[in-house]
Design a protein around this motif. Structure first.
Motif, PDB file in Angstrom:
ATOM      1  N   TYR A 163       0.858  -1.184   0.000  1.00  0.00           N
ATOM      2  CA  TYR A 163       0.000   0.000   0.000  1.00  0.00           C
ATOM      3  C   TYR A 163       0.893   1.232   0.000  1.00  0.00           C
ATOM      4  O   TYR A 163       1.991   1.245   0.569  1.00  0.00           O
ATOM      5  CB  TYR A 163      -0.944   0.011   1.203  1.00  0.00           C
ATOM      6  N   ALA A 164       0.414   2.262  -0.693  1.00  0.00           N
ATOM      7  CA  ALA A 164       1.251   3.440  -0.874  1.00  0.00           C
ATOM      8  C   ALA A 164       0.386   4.667  -1.123  1.00  0.00           C
ATOM      9  O   ALA A 164      -0.767   4.563  -1.570  1.00  0.00           O
ATOM     10  CB  ALA A 164       2.213   3.240  -2.040  1.00  0.00           C
ATOM     11  N   VAL A 165       0.973   5.830  -0.848  1.00  0.00           N
ATOM     12  CA  VAL A 165       0.376   7.124  -1.179  1.00  0.00           C
ATOM     13  C   VAL A 165       1.460   7.961  -1.845  1.00  0.00           C
ATOM     14  O   VAL A 165       2.548   8.140  -1.292  1.00  0.00           O
ATOM     15  CB  VAL A 165      -0.160   7.852   0.063  1.00  0.00           C
ATOM     16  N   THR A 166       1.161   8.452  -3.039  1.00  0.00           N
ATOM     17  CA  THR A 166       2.127   9.229  -3.802  1.00  0.00           C
ATOM     18  C   THR A 166       1.577  10.617  -4.059  1.00  0.00           C
ATOM     19  O   THR A 166       0.404  10.771  -4.426  1.00  0.00           O
ATOM     20  CB  THR A 166       2.451   8.552  -5.140  1.00  0.00           C
ATOM     21  N   ASN A 167       2.423  11.635  -3.864  1.00  0.00           N
ATOM     22  CA  ASN A 167       2.069  13.027  -4.136  1.00  0.00           C
ATOM     23  C   ASN A 167       2.907  13.549  -5.291  1.00  0.00           C
ATOM     24  O   ASN A 167       4.132  13.355  -5.316  1.00  0.00           O
ATOM     25  CB  ASN A 167       2.311  13.895  -2.905  1.00  0.00           C
ATOM     26  N   TYR A 168       2.245  14.210  -6.236  1.00  0.00           N
ATOM     27  CA  TYR A 168       2.922  14.848  -7.362  1.00  0.00           C
ATOM     28  C   TYR A 168       2.600  16.342  -7.340  1.00  0.00           C
ATOM     29  O   TYR A 168       1.441  16.740  -7.175  1.00  0.00           O
ATOM     30  CB  TYR A 168       2.449  14.270  -8.697  1.00  0.00           C
ATOM     31  N   LEU A 169       3.614  17.165  -7.536  1.00  0.00           N
ATOM     32  CA  LEU A 169       3.436  18.617  -7.620  1.00  0.00           C
ATOM     33  C   LEU A 169       4.080  19.099  -8.914  1.00  0.00           C
ATOM     34  O   LEU A 169       5.277  18.873  -9.140  1.00  0.00           O
ATOM     35  CB  LEU A 169       4.072  19.322  -6.421  1.00  0.00           C
TER      36      LEU A 169
END
Length: 306
Positions: A121-127
C-alpha cells in the motif's frame, strides 16, 4: 549463454507469458488483475553434477487498485502561474509460487525466483507547475514527488529485496521516496527506509543530480545501510563528442576507505541503433560488456555498471 574458464557452463531460456485485464470504472479509479507463467529451460555442462537438460515452471499473479485525486491552484505569481497537486493512493498484491529450485543450475540470482505472497500500500504526491513563457506557449514542469509505501508479507516473514537489512518480520520498512526539481537541470533525491519494529532507519540515501537533457549529466550520492555499508557514489556522462557518448561511475566505501568499484562506457549512437561498450572493475572482478540497442525495441544485451 554462460561461459567460464572453469566450472559449470550452459544456456538458459526463459519464457514468461502474462495476461492482464485493465479496468477504469471512473475517472478517479483504475485497477488491473494479471496472471502469468514463468518457465526456464537449462542445458548445463562442465559441472560436478546435474549436467544435461532441466527445466521448471512457476505461476505468478497479482492485482492493483489506485485512484488519482488532483486539483489545480492559481498562484497569482508572474512566472509560476499555476500549481497542480495530485494524490495517488494505491493498493496491490503479488503472489509467486513457492517451489524448491535447488535442482536447477545456478548461473546468477535470476535462477532462484523468490516466493512472494505480499500486499503493498502506498500514497504518492505529485506537484507540477505551469510557467509563463512570454508570447510562447506555457512550459509545464514537475516540481516535486513524494511517495510513502510499505509491504506486508502474508507468510509471516519477509524478504525485502530493496532493503539489505532484513529482520524477517511481516511488515517491511516504511519507505519514503522524494524528488525535488530545484531547476530544470538540478534535482535532489532521497530514499529512506524506517524500521517500524525497532523505531530506527535501516537505510538513508541522498543524491543531487545535474542533467541538461542533452546527454550531459553528473550526480553525487551518499548511501547508508545499518550494519551493512556506508559509501559515496558519483557518475559523469557527456555527449559533447556526438555521436559518441561517454560515461563513468564509481563508489567509495567511507568506513573501509577503499574504492568499491568503477565503470566506464562509450556508446556509438545513430538514429535507429546504437552500440555500447562498457568495462567495470569491482574489487578485482573485471568485466567487459557489449550492448546492442534498436530504437523502439530495446536492448539486446546488458550493461552492468554495478
Amino acid at each position: 549463454n554462460f561461459y567460464r574458464e572453469s566450472g559449470p557452463q550452459g544456456q538458459r531460456v526463459e519464457v514468461h507469458p502474462t495476461m492482464l485485464v485493465y479496468a477504469k470504472p471512473a475517472d478517479w479509479l483504475e485497477g488491473s488483475v494479471w496472471a502469468g507463467y514463468q518457465h526456464r529451460f537449462y542445458n548445463m555442462y562442465g559441472g560436478t553434477g546435474g549436467d544435461g537438460f532441466s527445466d521448471m515452471g512457476l505461476f505468478d499473479a497479482g492485482m492493483g487498485l489506485s485512484s488519482n485525486l488532483a486539483r489545480v491552484y492559481d498562484t497569482g505569481w508572474k512566472k509560476l502561474v499555476k500549481l497542480r497537486h495530485a494524490v495517488v493512493p494505491e493498493v496491490g498484491y503479488v503472489w509467486v509460487e513457492n517451489r524448491n529450485q535447488d535442482s536447477l543450475p545456478f548461473f546468477d540470482f535470476n535462477d532462484r525466483v523468490v516466493h512472494r505472497n505480499a500486499a503493498t500500500y502506498a500514497v504518492t504526491n505529485y506537484l507540477s507547475g505551469k510557467f509563463a513563457n512570454g508570447d510562447a506557449p506555457a512550459v509545464y514542469r514537475d516540481l516535486a514527488y513524494v511517495r510513502l509505501s510499505q509491504q506486508y508479507d502474508f507468510t509471516g516473514t519477509r524478504r525485502d529485496l530493496l532493503t539489505a537489512y532484513d529482520d524477517l518480520r511481516p511488515f517491511s520498512d516504511l519507505r519514503l521516496e522524494t524528488k525535488v526539481n530545484a531547476t530544470r537541470e538540478i534535482s535532489f533525491q532521497t530514499d529512506s527506509r524506517f524500521n517500524t519494529y525497532q523505531a530506527e532507519f535501516d537505510q538513508n540515501n541522498f543524491a543531487v543530480q545535474y542533467d541538461d537533457g542533452k546527454g550531459n549529466a553528473a550526480s553525487v550520492g551518499y548511501r547508508f545501510t545499518r550494519t551493512q555499508w556506508e559509501f559515496l557514489e558519483g557518475r559523469l556522462a557527456t555527449s559533447l563528442l556526438k555521436p559518441f557518448y561517454f560515461s563513468a561511475a564509481g563508489r567509495y566505501a567511507i568506513d573501509g576507505g577503499v574504492l568499491l568499484d568503477t565503470s566506464y562506457a562509450v556508446e556509438y549512437r545513430q538514429q535507429c541503433w546504437s552500440v555500447i561498450l562498457s568495462y567495470s572493475d569491482r574489487q578485482g572482478n573485471e568485466a567487459f560488456f557489449v550492448n546492442f540497442t534498436l530504437a523502439g525495441i530495446g536492448p539486446l544485451g546488458r550493461v552492468r555498471l554495478y
